[in-house]
Design a protein around this motif. Structure first.
Motif, PDB file in Angstrom:
ATOM      1  N   THR A   1      17.751 -16.082   7.934  1.00 18.66           N
ATOM      2  CA  THR A   1      18.280 -14.699   7.896  1.00 18.66           C
ATOM      3  C   THR A   1      17.186 -13.645   7.922  1.00 18.66           C
ATOM      4  N   SER A   2      15.919 -14.067   8.060  1.00 16.94           N
ATOM      5  CA  SER A   2      14.777 -13.143   8.064  1.00 16.94           C
ATOM      6  C   SER A   2      14.788 -12.237   6.836  1.00 16.94           C
ATOM      7  N   THR A   3      15.035 -12.851   5.692  1.00 17.84           N
ATOM      8  CA  THR A   3      15.022 -12.096   4.434  1.00 17.84           C
ATOM      9  C   THR A   3      14.035 -12.743   3.467  1.00 17.84           C
ATOM     10  N   PHE A   4      13.855 -12.061   2.344  1.00 17.68           N
ATOM     11  CA  PHE A   4      12.908 -12.509   1.324  1.00 17.68           C
ATOM     12  C   PHE A   4      13.529 -12.295  -0.044  1.00 17.68           C
ATOM     13  N   THR A   5      13.509 -13.331  -0.877  1.00 18.64           N
ATOM     14  CA  THR A   5      14.017 -13.193  -2.237  1.00 18.64           C
ATOM     15  C   THR A   5      12.869 -12.743  -3.138  1.00 18.64           C
ATOM     16  N   LEU A   6      13.011 -11.542  -3.683  1.00 18.72           N
ATOM     17  CA  LEU A   6      11.967 -10.956  -4.533  1.00 18.72           C
ATOM     18  C   LEU A   6      12.380 -11.103  -5.989  1.00 18.72           C
ATOM     19  N   LYS A   7      11.514 -11.740  -6.786  1.00 17.70           N
ATOM     20  CA  LYS A   7      11.784 -11.914  -8.212  1.00 17.70           C
ATOM     21  C   LYS A   7      10.875 -11.006  -9.015  1.00 17.70           C
ATOM     22  N   ASP A   8      11.481 -10.195  -9.885  1.00 16.70           N
ATOM     23  CA  ASP A   8      10.736  -9.361 -10.821  1.00 16.70           C
ATOM     24  C   ASP A   8      10.394 -10.229 -12.029  1.00 16.70           C
ATOM     25  N   MET A   9       9.106 -10.469 -12.261  1.00 16.56           N
ATOM     26  CA  MET A   9       8.697 -11.410 -13.307  1.00 16.56           C
ATOM     27  C   MET A   9       8.946 -10.866 -14.711  1.00 16.56           C
ATOM     28  N   GLN A  10       9.072  -9.559 -14.847  1.00 20.48           N
ATOM     29  CA  GLN A  10       9.307  -9.002 -16.174  1.00 20.48           C
ATOM     30  C   GLN A  10      10.782  -9.057 -16.551  1.00 20.48           C
ATOM     31  N   SER A  11      11.650  -8.645 -15.630  1.00 24.75           N
ATOM     32  CA  SER A  11      13.082  -8.617 -15.923  1.00 24.75           C
ATOM     33  C   SER A  11      13.783  -9.916 -15.560  1.00 24.75           C
ATOM     34  N   GLY A  12      13.179 -10.695 -14.658  1.00 26.99           N
ATOM     35  CA  GLY A  12      13.807 -11.928 -14.198  1.00 26.99           C
ATOM     36  C   GLY A  12      14.822 -11.705 -13.091  1.00 26.99           C
ATOM     37  N   GLN A  13      15.096 -10.463 -12.719  1.00 26.71           N
ATOM     38  CA  GLN A  13      16.079 -10.157 -11.677  1.00 26.71           C
ATOM     39  C   GLN A  13      15.544 -10.515 -10.297  1.00 26.71           C
ATOM     40  N   GLN A  14      16.476 -10.923  -9.413  1.00 22.88           N
ATOM     41  CA  GLN A  14      16.132 -11.285  -8.046  1.00 22.88           C
ATOM     42  C   GLN A  14      16.994 -10.490  -7.079  1.00 22.88           C
TER      43      GLN A  14
ATOM     44  N   LYS B   1      17.581  -9.957  -2.490  1.00 17.61           N
ATOM     45  CA  LYS B   1      17.184 -10.295  -1.133  1.00 17.61           C
ATOM     46  C   LYS B   1      16.862  -9.019  -0.377  1.00 17.61           C
ATOM     47  N   LEU B   2      15.726  -9.012   0.336  1.00 18.02           N
ATOM     48  CA  LEU B   2      15.277  -7.820   1.053  1.00 18.02           C
ATOM     49  C   LEU B   2      14.793  -8.198   2.440  1.00 18.02           C
ATOM     50  N   THR B   3      14.940  -7.270   3.362  1.00 17.45           N
ATOM     51  CA  THR B   3      14.310  -7.426   4.665  1.00 17.45           C
ATOM     52  C   THR B   3      12.809  -7.194   4.502  1.00 17.45           C
ATOM     53  N   LEU B   4      12.044  -7.499   5.537  1.00 15.38           N
ATOM     54  CA  LEU B   4      10.602  -7.313   5.440  1.00 15.38           C
ATOM     55  C   LEU B   4      10.249  -5.852   5.214  1.00 15.38           C
ATOM     56  N   ASP B   5      10.887  -4.944   5.960  1.00 16.48           N
ATOM     57  CA  ASP B   5      10.604  -3.519   5.783  1.00 16.48           C
ATOM     58  C   ASP B   5      10.969  -3.050   4.381  1.00 16.48           C
ATOM     59  N   ALA B   6      12.099  -3.533   3.874  1.00 13.29           N
ATOM     60  CA  ALA B   6      12.527  -3.143   2.520  1.00 13.29           C
ATOM     61  C   ALA B   6      11.577  -3.721   1.480  1.00 13.29           C
ATOM     62  N   LEU B   7      11.076  -4.941   1.720  1.00 11.95           N
ATOM     63  CA  LEU B   7      10.125  -5.567   0.798  1.00 11.95           C
ATOM     64  C   LEU B   7       8.834  -4.751   0.743  1.00 11.95           C
ATOM     65  N   ILE B   8       8.326  -4.362   1.906  1.00 13.87           N
ATOM     66  CA  ILE B   8       7.107  -3.564   1.962  1.00 13.87           C
ATOM     67  C   ILE B   8       7.307  -2.223   1.269  1.00 13.87           C
ATOM     68  N   SER B   9       8.447  -1.595   1.525  1.00 17.31           N
ATOM     69  CA  SER B   9       8.739  -0.302   0.905  1.00 17.31           C
ATOM     70  C   SER B   9       8.802  -0.416  -0.610  1.00 17.31           C
ATOM     71  N   HIS B  10       9.466  -1.481  -1.095  1.00 20.81           N
ATOM     72  CA  HIS B  10       9.627  -1.678  -2.537  1.00 20.81           C
ATOM     73  C   HIS B  10       8.266  -1.917  -3.202  1.00 20.81           C
TER      74      HIS B  10
END
Length: 484
Positions: free
Chosen positions: A455-468, A470-479
């Motif tokens: 799906t050309s996505t990336f699962t981003l995990k916040d290590m402090q909150s534990g929340q995950q 899914k983001l596109t590459l552009d959204a991942l870079i922006s975040h």
């Protein structure tokens, strides 16, 4: 016994020479390594904090037009000796001449065990004691290349053979700024602004102590011992540490009479605001032309500072003497208000430091931040920002060689965007990879499996909150860019 006989002899004792050498070599490897006292290693977290200090100071210096230079670790001893007073000469690290350092020493001289005489003959170089004297040497050597007034800053280590203790090291960094080729007191005012701005950025409450060597010379005149300025300033510089009576005891031991000490007491008893102290000084130093000149210089500085919004507390302190003998005008020191630490910054005016190297008539003024003491104070007070300790912003988990090959171009894209990224090098268990991210305080981990690749996505995990999420590459870079 020749080499062959020696070899045979060792073998005859029942142990092959090679094995014996191996045992000695192993023993040497087992010895615990150490570093010299007063010197330290710095790990990644410490270096991140230190760079936060250096970068902050560097940025403020640049705002005021200062440009960076560097000078060698070693200077000729002739450059260093006699510039810091008797104590400074004693604390210089001297470097043995290369080759046969003893060639110019007779057996009789060696048997004398005279350390000073030995050093004079066996050492031509020394580690720099501070950055100011090497700067003066630099100015003289490069005078034809410089446009005056010349504003320089320098952030490098210096060395002093002092007794190591809290806040005092044998190797430490100084962060100097100097203006040379100008007598204007505007330079002193701006250096006070720089000090205030640096500590404002650190969130550190400080008190700036201000005095003038001309006033100290006037005080020495008033006691009738104008010829003993160094003895007087060296003693009263210890006033806060040892108290008034011990200061007077030290002066008595150096031959000062009770009448002379009684003339000194009123100067150390001055109270009130900065302006009130200067008013009282004018009366006490009425007959000292040099003392009056020092008062005028402090008044000029205070007049300009009153127009500025300094956060730091500024106090005229007549016990401030600054031990270095080359100061001739305004002198200052900075103390942290919320931590038990010595001076964390200091400086002053020197009218003819380059004269010792043959170039007369160049006045200068400078300050120096003690980065190592500032580090200790910021650490004690918890004032290092959390971002100063973060290295990698995002770790990409590695599930397989196929995943790693897919992610390498993605990592390259993030790095081009200025996002500090890394991939775990081996496809090991996820628990180990997460533990790695947690121990290094990496705030985010990216998980990419077969579904994400499809799906050309990336699962981003916040290590402090534990929340995950899914983001596109552009959204991942922006975040991640927004987290800078």
């Amino acid at each position: 016994m020749n080499m062959t006989q020696r070899f045979t002899s060792c073998s005859a004792e029942g142990e092959a020479p090679v094995k014996k050498y191996h045992r000695i070599s192993t023993y040497k490897k087992m010895q615990k390594p150490t570093i010299p006292k007063g010197m330290r290693d710095f790990g990644p977290v410490e270096m991140a904090r230190r760079n936060y200090i250096f970068d902050t100071i560097r940025q403020v210096y640049a705002l005021y037009g200062y440009r960076q230079i560097e000078t060698p670790t070693m200077e000729q001893l002739s450059t260093l000796l006699g510039k810091y007073g008797e104590e400074g000469d004693r604390l210089l690290f001297k470097v043995l001449n290369s080759g046969d350092a003893l060639r110019d020493l007779s057996d009789e001289e060696l048997l004398e065990r005279n350390a000073i005489h030995f050093a004079n003959k066996a050492c031509e170089k020394g580690l720099r004691y501070d950055l100011t004297v090497p700067f003066a040497r630099y100015v003289v050597m490069h005078r034809s290349e410089l446009t005056l007034p010349f504003r320089r800053y320098q952030i490098q280590p210096v060395w002093r053979a002092d007794r190591p203790q809290k806040g005092r090291y044998r190797e430490f960094y100084q962060c100097d700024a100097d203006v040379i080729g100008s007598t204007s007191l505007i330079n002193e005012v701006e250096l006070l602004e720089i000090i205030d701005e640096v500590f404002r950025r650190f969130g550190l409450r400080v008190r700036i102590l201000l005095n003038n060597r001309k006033i100290l010379a006037g005080i020495a005149e008033a006691t009738g011992r104008g010829d003993r300025l160094i003895d007087i300033t060296t003693a009263i510089d210890k006033l806060e540490k040892i108290g008034e009576e011990k200061v007077f005891d030290e002066l008595r031991s150096k031959g000062f009479t009770e009448d002379e000490l009684s003339k000194l007491r009123p100067f150390l008893a001055l109270t009130g605001s900065n302006r009130e102290k200067l008013t009282q000084l004018k009366e006490l130093l009425a007959t000292s032309e040099e003392g009056q000149k020092g008062i005028e210089e402090l008044e000029y500085i205070l007049d300009h500072i009153d127009r500025l919004d300094l956060k730091a507390e500024l106090v005229v302190d007549l016990s401030l003497a600054r031990g270095l003998s080359y100061y001739t005008g305004a002198i200052l020191e900075v103390k942290a208000l919320d931590a038990a630490m010595g001076s964390i910054s200091g400086g002053g005016r020197y009218d003819n430091l380059t004269g010792i190297f043959g170039l007369d008539g160049l006045s200068g003024v400078g300050i120096s931040f003690g980065a190592d003491r500032i580090y200790d104070v910021l650490l004690e007070l918890g004032l290092f920002p959390s971002e100063a300790e973060v290295g990698t912003q995002v770790l990409f988990a590695n599930f397989s060689e196929e995943d790693a090959a897919y992610l390498m171009p993605i990592l390259a894209r993030l790095r081009r965007e200025g996002i500090r990224s890394e991939i775990y090098p081996e496809p090991v268990k996820m628990k180990k990879q997460m533990s790695y991210a947690d121990s290094l305080k990496i705030p985010f981990v990216v998980l990419v499996g077969e579904e994400e690749r499809t799906t050309s996505t990336f699962t981003l995990k916040d290590m402090q909150s534990g929340q995950q999420e899914k983001l596109t590459l552009d959204a991942l870079i922006s975040h991640l860019s927004a987290q800078h």
